[in-house]
Design an enzyme around this catalytic site. Structure first.
Site, PDB file in Angstrom:
ATOM      1  CD  GLU A 274      -3.049  -1.225   2.302  1.00 48.32           C
ATOM      2  OE1 GLU A 274      -2.844  -0.916   3.232  1.00 48.32           O
ATOM      3  OE2 GLU A 274      -4.222  -1.695   1.943  1.00 48.32           O
ATOM      4  CG  ASP A 353      -7.690  -5.524   5.015  1.00 41.32           C
ATOM      5  OD1 ASP A 353      -7.371  -5.790   6.026  1.00 41.32           O
ATOM      6  OD2 ASP A 353      -7.717  -4.088   4.564  1.00 41.32           O
ATOM      7  CD  GLU A 381      -9.663  -1.279   8.136  1.00 41.86           C
ATOM      8  OE1 GLU A 381      -8.936  -1.998   8.756  1.00 41.86           O
ATOM      9  OE2 GLU A 381      -9.655  -0.485   7.053  1.00 41.86           O
TER      10      GLU A 381
HETATM   11  C1  GCU Z   1      -6.322  -2.349   5.781  1.00 41.84           C
HETATM   12  C2  GCU Z   1      -6.623  -0.766   6.277  1.00 41.84           C
HETATM   13  C3  GCU Z   1      -5.480   0.287   6.393  1.00 41.84           C
HETATM   14  C4  GCU Z   1      -4.222  -0.593   7.163  1.00 41.84           C
HETATM   15  C5  GCU Z   1      -3.877  -2.027   6.205  1.00 41.84           C
HETATM   16  C6  GCU Z   1      -2.713  -2.659   6.826  1.00 41.84           C
HETATM   17  O1  GCU Z   1      -6.083  -1.945   4.606  1.00 41.84           O
HETATM   18  O2  GCU Z   1      -7.566  -0.174   5.798  1.00 41.84           O
HETATM   19  O3  GCU Z   1      -5.705   1.276   7.249  1.00 41.84           O
HETATM   20  O4  GCU Z   1      -3.022   0.259   6.777  1.00 41.84           O
HETATM   21  O5  GCU Z   1      -4.997  -2.615   6.412  1.00 41.84           O
HETATM   22  O6  GCU Z   1      -2.786  -3.687   7.573  1.00 41.84           O
HETATM   23  O7  GCU Z   1      -1.545  -2.200   6.633  1.00 41.84           O
END
Ligand code: GCU
Length: 666
Positions: A274, A353, A381
């Site tokens: 990400e 996730d 979440e």
């Molecule tokens: C999810 C979450 C993010 C987080 C990511 C992770 O995608 O929405 O906020 O950073 O998980 O576990 O790194």
């Protein structure tokens, strides 16, 4: 800066309890073979005194000489394993034995739990040793005080770029230790801006103070690391793990960090994920990245916890071949066995996730030569954000009970993460924490059961979700049987209720993009995140079988064949693995579309029922707690209706198939 809020003590509130014949043991307390000046022993003693005074009105006196006559003795017994305690009642005396301070501390919390639950200690015969070597909380706290995916206020560790150390730090450590937590990652896995500087002189003093407080409660401090730190902190203009200058920079950095925070446990790293930097940028493997750091922290006893949440987050929704569920396994399996012995791979429970229902990650037990740790999310979440009630321990249990078939015999996820499968010591469980600086710590008072339950489960994976719920309710409120039964009922049904009114049969998502609260069926359908439901006018679901993305083959047999077969696939995961027509007949005798309609109506009815149950408890729950939870239930009901109506209308409009019961769909 100080936290200026008052906060509750949750299950450590130590309010008056009926004495089930326990007070008589605690007039005098004897410590035999332990240094009473040792901080962890001092904390155990302080906790015991506080609990006894609060619950039973007993004020014990500390005695260093041997026990004669009746009383309570804490003895050093070197045969005990690390962190283990033994409790027995002999000749009218209660004896707690342990080899180390942590064993004593856990033993004391065990005793206090029995007293709070009004259970007689003279029948106590306990040998307790934690199942999981590592029992960690991961805080996604940012240094400006915000919390990524936080639903309980702001951080109590950071504010305005400063590290906070105050009474709340101590109370947090007490709460965490009381359920057996032994490791805490202080900062968010997404390490940016000021957080990159946590490994510099700017923050060493405060971090060392926290590490010291934690140590007194048997908790090791860990930090999340920015993989590109050399580039951002004035080192070489590269983060290539095989570049000698980069390694030299880290070597010097770790020498400095461990000199200033000597009891630091090590680091958690989110790399190549990400938008975070990582070894892939340089054409290196994940093992290259993890090992370079692991070698350099090894002289200090440090470990590297490396996350497996690595996937392509810039996918094209038109592309049906790329499957996000496959990514973790595809990115890591080739490197199985390549990691140093002080590296642990941290694997999310599901391959997507943290959805309300998804398959168990095939990496767990898929790898057989690498230390592995299970990551779950106590922060809600995708599961109602601590507005909606969702007790997650049944979900965590399901994951632990999953049979991976990685080796004959001891092959469940619980076996793998406890070290029973591969005989390794570096393994365990981590939860993304659901805490914040709200007075009640977890936003919704009832969400504290997830914090409590995670710790208890990581310590003793064989506990049932129901036992844990009953313990938590008894300790938090009172031991009244009816009250406990009502709260346990609420907690135990809540995950299924949430599942019913949200996304059906394991498909997941359908949430409002970014915030992840509330419905938006197509919110992620045409986005880059790889999270699709693939619904059209005939059916829905993702084909992950041999004729689809082939994801099913990442499992050992017979799981692979089971998931591949539409008849054998567990029905609650049907749409996770198969694309099916709305007219597909389920085992219940209902069509898929009718199941969607029915479960969504039921989900809302169940929330209404939960509210009635809660209202029946008015007057027996402290007024503030009652009112706060009542208000959250109101918001949950609104949310559930919104989900029901949007999901049902969406599938009615797509399929054109009427609800057999003729209910209102829009
Ligand atoms: C999810 C979450 C993010 C987080 C990511 C992770 O995608 O929405 O906020 O950073 O998980 O576990 O790194």
């Amino acid at each position: 800066m100080k936290n200026d809020k008052k906060w509750t003590q949750l299950w450590l509130s130590y309010n008056t309890r009926r004495d089930a014949g326990n007070g008589r043991f605690f007039g005098e307390v004897f410590f035999d073979g332990f240094d009473t000046q040792d901080p962890i022993i001092q904390n155990a003693w302080a906790e015991l005194s506080r609990g006894l005074k609060g619950m039973l009105g007993v004020e014990p006196s500390l005695n260093k000489s041997g026990l004669s006559g009746s009383g309570f003795a804490v003895r050093r017994l070197t045969e005990c394993a690390a962190e283990e305690f033994r409790l027995s009642c002999k000749d009218g005396s209660l004896v707690l034995e342990a080899a180390d301070g942590k064993g004593v501390l856990y033993g004391v919390f065990h005793i206090l739990r029995q007293i709070a639950l009004e259970r007689p200690l003279d029948q106590a015969q306990a040998v307790c040793r934690p199942d999981d070597p590592l029992r960690m909380l991961n805080h996604w706290d940012n240094m400006d005080g915000s919390i990524e995916r936080g639903y309980s206020g702001r951080s109590f560790f950071f504010e305005d770029g400063e590290v906070l150390v105050d009474e709340r730090t101590v109370d947090y450590a007490r709460l965490a230790a009381s359920v057996g937590i032994n490791g805490v990652v202080l900062n968010n896995v997404n390490v940016k801006d000021q957080a990159t500087w946590l490994i510099t002189d700017r923050y060493f003093d405060k971090a060392a103070q926290i590490a010291k407080i934690f140590e007194g409660y048997g908790i090791r401090l860990f930090l999340s690391l920015n993989y590109a730190a050399p580039m951002e902190l004035g080192g070489p203009d590269s983060a290539d793990p095989l570049n000698g200058e980069v390694a030299a920079w880290w070597k010097e950095k770790f020498a400095e960090v461990f000199a200033r925070i000597p009891n630091l446990g090590g680091f958690l790293v989110k790399a190549d994920s990400e938008g975070r930097p990582g070894p892939f940028t340089y054409g290196r493997t994940q093992a290259d990245g993890a090992n370079m750091l692991a070698d350099l922290v090894k002289p200090y006893g440090g470990i590297i916890i490396w996350r497996c949440f690595v996937y392509n987050c810039t996918q094209d929704w038109r592309d049906r071949k790329t499957d996000r569920a496959r990514a973790g396994y595809d990115n890591f399996i080739q490197t199985d066995g390549d990691y140093r012995d002080n590296v642990i791979l941290q694997i999310k429970n599901g391959p997507m996730d943290f959805q309300i229902r998804e398959a168990v990650s095939p990496l767990l037990g898929g790898m057989t030569k690498t230390n592995q740790m299970l990551e779950v999310q106590a922060a809600q979440e995708y599961t109602g954000q601590q507005i909606d009630l969702c007790y997650l321990i049944p979900l965590f249990k399901e994951v632990l009970d999953f049979k991976t078939y990685c080796v004959p015999g001891r092959d469940t996820v619980a076996d793998v993460v406890s070290g029973r499968t591969f005989g390794n010591k570096l393994c365990g469980m981590a939860a993304v924490s659901n805490t914040g600086n709200d007075a009640n710590w977890t936003g919704n008072d009832l969400a504290a059961a997830n914090f409590y339950g995670f710790g208890r489960l990581a310590f003793t994976t064989s506990l049932s979700a129901e036992e844990i719920a009953a313990e938590w309710a008894g300790m938090t409120y009172s031991c009244d049987k009816e009250l406990t039964a009502a709260i346990v009922g609420l907690l135990m049904g809540s995950r299924e209720t949430y599942e019913k009114y949200t996304s059906p049969l394991g498909i997941g998502w359908m949430v409002t993009p970014n915030t992840h609260y509330g419905p938006s069926v197509d919110g992620y359908e045409y986005s880059r995140w790889g999270t699709y439901h693939r619904a059209d006018h005939l059916g829905l679901g993702v084909d992950r079988t041999d004729s689809g993305t082939g994801y099913v083959r990442q499992y050992h047999e017979p799981n692979a064949s089971r998931y591949n077969s539409v008849e054998e696939c567990p029905e609650e995961l049907l749409l996770f693995f198969h694309h099916l027509p709305y007219t597909y007949m389920l085992k219940s005798g209902k069509t898929l579309i009718q199941h969607i309609y029915d479960s969504h109506f039921e989900g809302v009815e169940e929330v209404e029922e939960m509210i009635r149950t809660w209202e029946s408890l008015k007057g027996r729950i402290p007024e503030g707690s009652y009112a706060l939870v009542r208000e959250r239930f109101e918001r949950q009901l609104h949310n559930a209706r919104e989900w029901r109506d949007q999901v049902n209308s969406y599938f009615y409009r797509k399929s054109g198939i009427n609800d057999q019961k003729g209910r209102e769909i829009f």
